[in-house]
Design a protein around this motif. Sequence first.
Motif, short mmCIF file in Angstrom:
data_model
loop_
_atom_site.label_atom_id
_atom_site.label_comp_id
_atom_site.label_asym_id
_atom_site.label_seq_id
_atom_site.Cartn_x
_atom_site.Cartn_y
_atom_site.Cartn_z
N PHE A 114 0.86 -1.10 -0.05
CA PHE A 114 -0.11 0.09 -0.03
C PHE A 114 0.91 1.28 -0.01
O PHE A 114 2.09 1.27 0.71
CB PHE A 114 -1.01 -0.08 1.29
N THR A 115 0.43 2.45 -0.68
CA THR A 115 1.18 3.68 -0.32
C THR A 115 0.99 3.94 0.86
O THR A 115 0.06 3.72 1.46
CB THR A 115 0.71 4.60 -1.44
N PRO A 116 1.77 4.72 1.46
CA PRO A 116 1.63 5.32 2.79
C PRO A 116 0.52 6.12 3.08
O PRO A 116 0.00 5.97 4.17
CB PRO A 116 2.89 6.33 3.11
N ASN A 117 -0.18 6.73 2.03
CA ASN A 117 -1.45 7.52 2.40
C ASN A 117 -2.60 6.58 2.24
O ASN A 117 -3.66 6.98 2.49
CB ASN A 117 -1.61 8.46 1.51
N GLY A 118 -2.44 4.95 1.79
CA GLY A 118 -3.47 3.97 1.90
C GLY A 118 -4.27 4.34 0.60
O GLY A 118 -5.40 3.54 0.54
N GLN A 119 -4.00 5.13 -0.36
CA GLN A 119 -4.97 5.41 -1.46
C GLN A 119 -4.54 4.37 -2.75
O GLN A 119 -5.47 4.33 -3.50
CB GLN A 119 -4.82 6.86 -2.00
N LEU A 120 -3.64 4.00 -2.75
CA LEU A 120 -3.13 2.72 -3.84
C LEU A 120 -2.53 1.59 -3.40
O LEU A 120 -2.07 1.77 -2.16
CB LEU A 120 -2.37 3.60 -4.88
N VAL A 121 -2.60 0.64 -4.12
CA VAL A 121 -1.62 -0.27 -4.11
C VAL A 121 -0.85 -0.36 -5.02
O VAL A 121 -1.28 -0.46 -6.35
CB VAL A 121 -2.50 -1.65 -3.98
N CYS A 122 0.66 -0.65 -4.81
CA CYS A 122 1.43 -0.39 -5.79
C CYS A 122 2.23 -1.78 -6.16
O CYS A 122 2.83 -2.34 -5.17
CB CYS A 122 2.52 0.74 -5.44
#
Length: 406
Positions: free
Chosen positions: A214-222
């Motif tokens: 997860f990105t640190p802001n929780g908005q995406l999975v990378c």
Amino acid sequence: MARPGGIIERDDDDDDANFEDAVFIDADDIVEDVPIDEETLPDRDSENDEDEDEGEEGEGEEVEYEPERDDAVEVFKAHTDSVYSVSCSTGGMIASGGGDDVAYLWKICESSSSSKQLKGHTDSVSALSFSEDGSLLASGGLDGSVLVWDTQLGSLKHRLEGPGEGIEFVSWHPRGPVVVAGSEDGTIWMWNADNGKCMQVFSGHGGSVTCGRFTPNGQLVCTGSADGSLRLWNPKTAETSMVIQGHAFHAEGLTCLDVSSNSSLVVTGSTDGSVKVSQLQSGKVVGSLVGHNKSVECIRICPELPMAASGSMDGKVLIWDLQTLSVRNACEHDEGVTRLIWHPSSPLIYTAGVNAKVQLWDARTGKVQRTFLGHRKTIYDLAVSKDGDVVVSGSDDGTVRVFSCS
């Protein structure tokens, strides 16, 4: 097998600014459980003989070293096979997993008899990750399952199933009991760790999903794949929001990635020896970092300064200035590097690899500060305590060693 590293220190100001836009806070409100369309998933029965044979040619026997001393303050010997993954929790608990198909939970300075054996996998434990508060542990196995454990009780909470092949990485959402895992079958799965239900299946990669988070802001999975692509996913819809690949990107498969604390940049490493810096918002490759001549096995962004570090089987750890996109320093090793991790509050780097040593480097000078001996074979994984004073290593020699850096 490539696995991403631990949680990067977040930029609280940036997270607060995007808090209302974050994908989810409460696991029950994240996404409705969705039916799985089996036709969209890869053929789980197909075998890739080319991948299975990859790397066998020219490989020699594992070297066993005779260390002149043992610097470990503690040695955990409960495993009966190679240790592939280690992790540290916020509460000082350590998890380890390996080729004996089991994981262990234990604390420093407690006897091995007080450790909790976590049995449930039917193949090697390949990935471990504690939830943000340390109350849960996710273990991924080459059996294709992810098990969620209650760390206080040492008991199995849920068996998360779905992937058809081995698990390459596990990652927790920064604010909720949600876990994602990437599989060798090319899929990524997301589950609600509270109720054990599948929330999403991300399908689109054409090869093993070797790294992700997860990105640190929780908005995406990378996620990065052996197919040479980096994909950004919307966890709410399971749709691909961005695909980065092609002539400006890596020529071969990805092995590792990390995301900046403000969720703006992603750095990736590949078997072709290249390191790339890309913008998450635009998908533009803004930097092509040249310096390695063998597979890049690990990459991390510094939590304190605009720097990144990459480790390669060429024996180099290169320190990159992310502002000038140039090499700042090189840390030379006598064998290939398999893992590196930044000190959480200082520009120092712990590294480990084929030479069975754990070393501490000053990223500002490229000079080694300390060398920790004790392992006899290749070190596969590293973890560091939240204060940076303790580093934990798991090795092919079947032991987990704890080194004090204070």
